[in-house]
Design a protein around this motif. Structure first.
Motif, PDB file in Angstrom:
ATOM      1  N   PHE A  21       0.842  -1.188   0.000  1.00 33.08           N
ATOM      2  CA  PHE A  21       0.000   0.000   0.000  1.00 33.08           C
ATOM      3  C   PHE A  21       0.879   1.241   0.000  1.00 33.08           C
ATOM      4  CE2 PHE A  21      -3.458  -2.687   1.681  1.00 33.08           C
ATOM      5  CZ  PHE A  21      -4.523  -2.201   0.931  1.00 33.08           C
ATOM      6  N   PHE A  22       0.364   2.285  -0.657  1.00 37.29           N
ATOM      7  CA  PHE A  22       1.071   3.556  -0.704  1.00 37.29           C
ATOM      8  C   PHE A  22       0.075   4.677  -0.468  1.00 37.29           C
ATOM      9  CE2 PHE A  22       3.588   7.024  -2.342  1.00 37.29           C
ATOM     10  CZ  PHE A  22       4.868   6.667  -1.946  1.00 37.29           C
ATOM     11  N   MET A  23       0.446   5.635   0.357  1.00 33.30           N
ATOM     12  CA  MET A  23      -0.445   6.747   0.712  1.00 33.30           C
ATOM     13  C   MET A  23       0.191   8.072   0.326  1.00 33.30           C
ATOM     14  SD  MET A  23      -3.118   7.545   2.927  1.00 33.30           S
ATOM     15  CE  MET A  23      -3.722   9.098   3.549  1.00 33.30           C
ATOM     16  N   LEU A  80      -3.241   0.600  -3.692  1.00 31.92           N
ATOM     17  CA  LEU A  80      -2.737  -0.757  -3.529  1.00 31.92           C
ATOM     18  C   LEU A  80      -2.040  -1.162  -4.817  1.00 31.92           C
ATOM     19  CD1 LEU A  80      -2.474  -3.535  -2.131  1.00 31.92           C
ATOM     20  CD2 LEU A  80      -4.770  -4.060  -3.029  1.00 31.92           C
ATOM     21  N   PHE A  81      -0.771  -1.497  -4.705  1.00 29.43           N
ATOM     22  CA  PHE A  81      -0.002  -1.973  -5.852  1.00 29.43           C
ATOM     23  C   PHE A  81       0.166  -3.484  -5.755  1.00 29.43           C
ATOM     24  CE2 PHE A  81       1.242   2.449  -5.614  1.00 29.43           C
ATOM     25  CZ  PHE A  81       1.344   2.818  -6.954  1.00 29.43           C
ATOM     26  N   THR A  82      -0.117  -4.174  -6.844  1.00 29.53           N
ATOM     27  CA  THR A  82       0.168  -5.603  -6.947  1.00 29.53           C
ATOM     28  C   THR A  82       0.852  -5.832  -8.285  1.00 29.53           C
ATOM     29  OG1 THR A  82      -1.985  -6.127  -7.907  1.00 29.53           O
ATOM     30  CG2 THR A  82      -1.792  -6.326  -5.528  1.00 29.53           C
ATOM     31  N   LYS A  83       1.917  -6.593  -8.240  1.00 25.50           N
ATOM     32  CA  LYS A  83       2.689  -6.914  -9.446  1.00 25.50           C
ATOM     33  C   LYS A  83       3.027  -5.660 -10.246  1.00 25.50           C
ATOM     34  CE  LYS A  83       0.652 -11.446  -9.601  1.00 25.50           C
ATOM     35  NZ  LYS A  83      -0.307 -12.333 -10.230  1.00 25.50           N
ATOM     36  N   ALA A  87      -3.867  -1.857  -8.297  1.00 26.28           N
ATOM     37  CA  ALA A  87      -4.996  -2.779  -8.189  1.00 26.28           C
ATOM     38  C   ALA A  87      -6.240  -2.078  -7.642  1.00 26.28           C
ATOM     39  CB  ALA A  87      -4.623  -3.949  -7.291  1.00 26.28           C
ATOM     40  N   TRP A  88      -6.017  -1.010  -6.875  1.00 28.73           N
ATOM     41  CA  TRP A  88      -7.116  -0.304  -6.199  1.00 28.73           C
ATOM     42  C   TRP A  88      -6.602   1.053  -5.747  1.00 28.73           C
ATOM     43  CZ3 TRP A  88      -7.120   1.497  -1.133  1.00 28.73           C
ATOM     44  CH2 TRP A  88      -8.348   1.838  -0.581  1.00 28.73           C
ATOM     45  N   HIS A  89      -7.487   2.017  -5.688  1.00 30.67           N
ATOM     46  CA  HIS A  89      -7.132   3.305  -5.077  1.00 30.67           C
ATOM     47  C   HIS A  89      -8.390   3.987  -4.562  1.00 30.67           C
ATOM     48  CE1 HIS A  89      -8.382   5.835  -8.573  1.00 30.67           C
ATOM     49  NE2 HIS A  89      -8.034   4.757  -9.252  1.00 30.67           N
ATOM     50  N   ALA A  90      -8.195   4.821  -3.561  1.00 27.58           N
ATOM     51  CA  ALA A  90      -9.300   5.572  -2.967  1.00 27.58           C
ATOM     52  C   ALA A  90      -8.753   6.892  -2.450  1.00 27.58           C
ATOM     53  CB  ALA A  90      -9.934   4.779  -1.824  1.00 27.58           C
ATOM     54  N   SER A  91      -9.656   7.824  -2.224  1.00 26.01           N
ATOM     55  CA  SER A  91      -9.222   9.122  -1.715  1.00 26.01           C
ATOM     56  C   SER A  91     -10.178   9.624  -0.635  1.00 26.01           C
ATOM     57  CB  SER A  91      -9.120  10.147  -2.850  1.00 26.01           C
ATOM     58  OG  SER A  91     -10.404  10.398  -3.376  1.00 26.01           O
ATOM     59  N   HIS A  92      -9.716  10.620   0.056  1.00 26.36           N
ATOM     60  CA  HIS A  92     -10.464  11.353   1.072  1.00 26.36           C
ATOM     61  C   HIS A  92     -11.107  10.421   2.100  1.00 26.36           C
ATOM     62  CE1 HIS A  92      -9.688  14.200  -2.148  1.00 26.36           C
ATOM     63  NE2 HIS A  92      -9.721  15.132  -1.204  1.00 26.36           N
ATOM     64  N   TRP A  93     -12.401  10.590   2.345  1.00 26.54           N
ATOM     65  CA  TRP A  93     -13.093   9.842   3.404  1.00 26.54           C
ATOM     66  C   TRP A  93     -13.262   8.370   3.072  1.00 26.54           C
ATOM     67  CZ3 TRP A  93     -12.751  12.356   7.637  1.00 26.54           C
ATOM     68  CH2 TRP A  93     -12.827  13.750   7.653  1.00 26.54           C
ATOM     69  N   LEU A 100      -9.244  -0.451   3.376  1.00 21.33           N
ATOM     70  CA  LEU A 100      -7.917  -0.969   3.012  1.00 21.33           C
ATOM     71  C   LEU A 100      -7.895  -2.489   3.124  1.00 21.33           C
ATOM     72  CD1 LEU A 100      -5.912   1.780   4.882  1.00 21.33           C
ATOM     73  CD2 LEU A 100      -5.974   1.500   2.400  1.00 21.33           C
ATOM     74  N   ALA A 101      -8.450  -3.016   4.219  1.00 24.26           N
ATOM     75  CA  ALA A 101      -8.491  -4.460   4.391  1.00 24.26           C
ATOM     76  C   ALA A 101      -9.321  -5.125   3.305  1.00 24.26           C
ATOM     77  CB  ALA A 101      -9.058  -4.797   5.777  1.00 24.26           C
ATOM     78  N   THR A 102     -10.450  -4.529   2.980  1.00 25.64           N
ATOM     79  CA  THR A 102     -11.317  -5.070   1.932  1.00 25.64           C
ATOM     80  C   THR A 102     -10.617  -5.035   0.581  1.00 25.64           C
ATOM     81  OG1 THR A 102     -13.296  -4.399   3.142  1.00 25.64           O
ATOM     82  CG2 THR A 102     -13.544  -4.806   0.775  1.00 25.64           C
ATOM     83  N   ALA A 103      -9.924  -3.943   0.284  1.00 27.11           N
ATOM     84  CA  ALA A 103      -9.206  -3.835  -0.989  1.00 27.11           C
ATOM     85  C   ALA A 103      -8.177  -4.946  -1.121  1.00 27.11           C
ATOM     86  CB  ALA A 103      -8.529  -2.468  -1.092  1.00 27.11           C
ATOM     87  N   LEU A 104      -7.464  -5.214  -0.046  1.00 21.73           N
ATOM     88  CA  LEU A 104      -6.464  -6.283  -0.104  1.00 21.73           C
ATOM     89  C   LEU A 104      -7.115  -7.635  -0.317  1.00 21.73           C
ATOM     90  CD1 LEU A 104      -3.493  -7.065   0.045  1.00 21.73           C
ATOM     91  CD2 LEU A 104      -3.794  -7.319   2.524  1.00 21.73           C
ATOM     92  N   GLU A 105      -8.182  -7.907   0.409  1.00 24.43           N
ATOM     93  CA  GLU A 105      -8.897  -9.177   0.268  1.00 24.43           C
ATOM     94  C   GLU A 105      -9.380  -9.394  -1.173  1.00 24.43           C
ATOM     95  OE1 GLU A 105     -12.192  -9.573   2.976  1.00 24.43           O
ATOM     96  OE2 GLU A 105     -10.934  -9.034   4.689  1.00 24.43           O
ATOM     97  N   GLU A 106      -9.903  -8.347  -1.774  1.00 29.14           N
ATOM     98  CA  GLU A 106     -10.480  -8.445  -3.116  1.00 29.14           C
ATOM     99  C   GLU A 106      -9.438  -8.482  -4.223  1.00 29.14           C
ATOM    100  OE1 GLU A 106     -13.210  -5.157  -3.320  1.00 29.14           O
ATOM    101  OE2 GLU A 106     -14.681  -6.191  -2.075  1.00 29.14           O
ATOM    102  N   ASN A 107      -8.189  -8.184  -3.896  1.00 24.48           N
ATOM    103  CA  ASN A 107      -7.161  -8.074  -4.943  1.00 24.48           C
ATOM    104  C   ASN A 107      -5.979  -9.005  -4.723  1.00 24.48           C
ATOM    105  OD1 ASN A 107      -7.981  -5.790  -6.853  1.00 24.48           O
ATOM    106  ND2 ASN A 107      -8.427  -4.973  -4.827  1.00 24.48           N
ATOM    107  N   GLN A 108      -6.218 -10.094  -4.030  1.00 20.53           N
ATOM    108  CA  GLN A 108      -5.132 -11.063  -3.856  1.00 20.53           C
ATOM    109  C   GLN A 108      -5.280 -12.223  -4.791  1.00 20.53           C
ATOM    110  OE1 GLN A 108      -4.539 -12.168   0.253  1.00 20.53           O
ATOM    111  NE2 GLN A 108      -3.354 -10.344   0.595  1.00 20.53           N
TER     112      GLN A 108
END
Length: 108
Positions: A21-23, A80-83, A87-93, A100-108
């Protein structure tokens, strides 16, 4: 959680870490601080490496990420970076410990 300031450091991450993950964090925005707090909560319990930049201190890196990965810059912004791809990104609220946890679960 580690701070990244240079394009070289970031490019090394994309080569060596998978996933991570990168912020993008603004040092002057209260909304960004709230998102950063959520990111920190997630990072404290995550097995996935988490990194961040302070936009005011690393504008060239922030622009590099936007241009290289075609993700419109926002601050705050979690990615979220994968390979070595976004794989996913979001902003603000939308940046929460749960999202973040959901994004990881959905992108593994």
């Amino acid at each position: 959680m580690n701070k990244i300031d240079s394009i070289e450091e970031f490019d090394k991450l994309t080569e060596e870490e998978n996933p991570f993950f990168f912020m993008k964090h603004s040092l002057t925005c209260p909304v960004s601080q709230a998102a950063f707090d959520e990111f920190e909560k997630y990072a404290g319990n995550s097995e996935v490496p988490c990194y961040y930049l302070a936009v005011q201190e690393a504008r060239p890196l922030s622009s590099h990420i936007e241009e290289t990965f075609h993700v419109k810059h926002e601050s705050p912004q979690a990615i979220l970076f994968t390979k070595a791809n976004v794989a996913w990104h979001a902003s603000h609220w939308k940046i929460t410990k749960k999202s973040l946890a959901t994004a990881l679960e959905e992108n593994q």
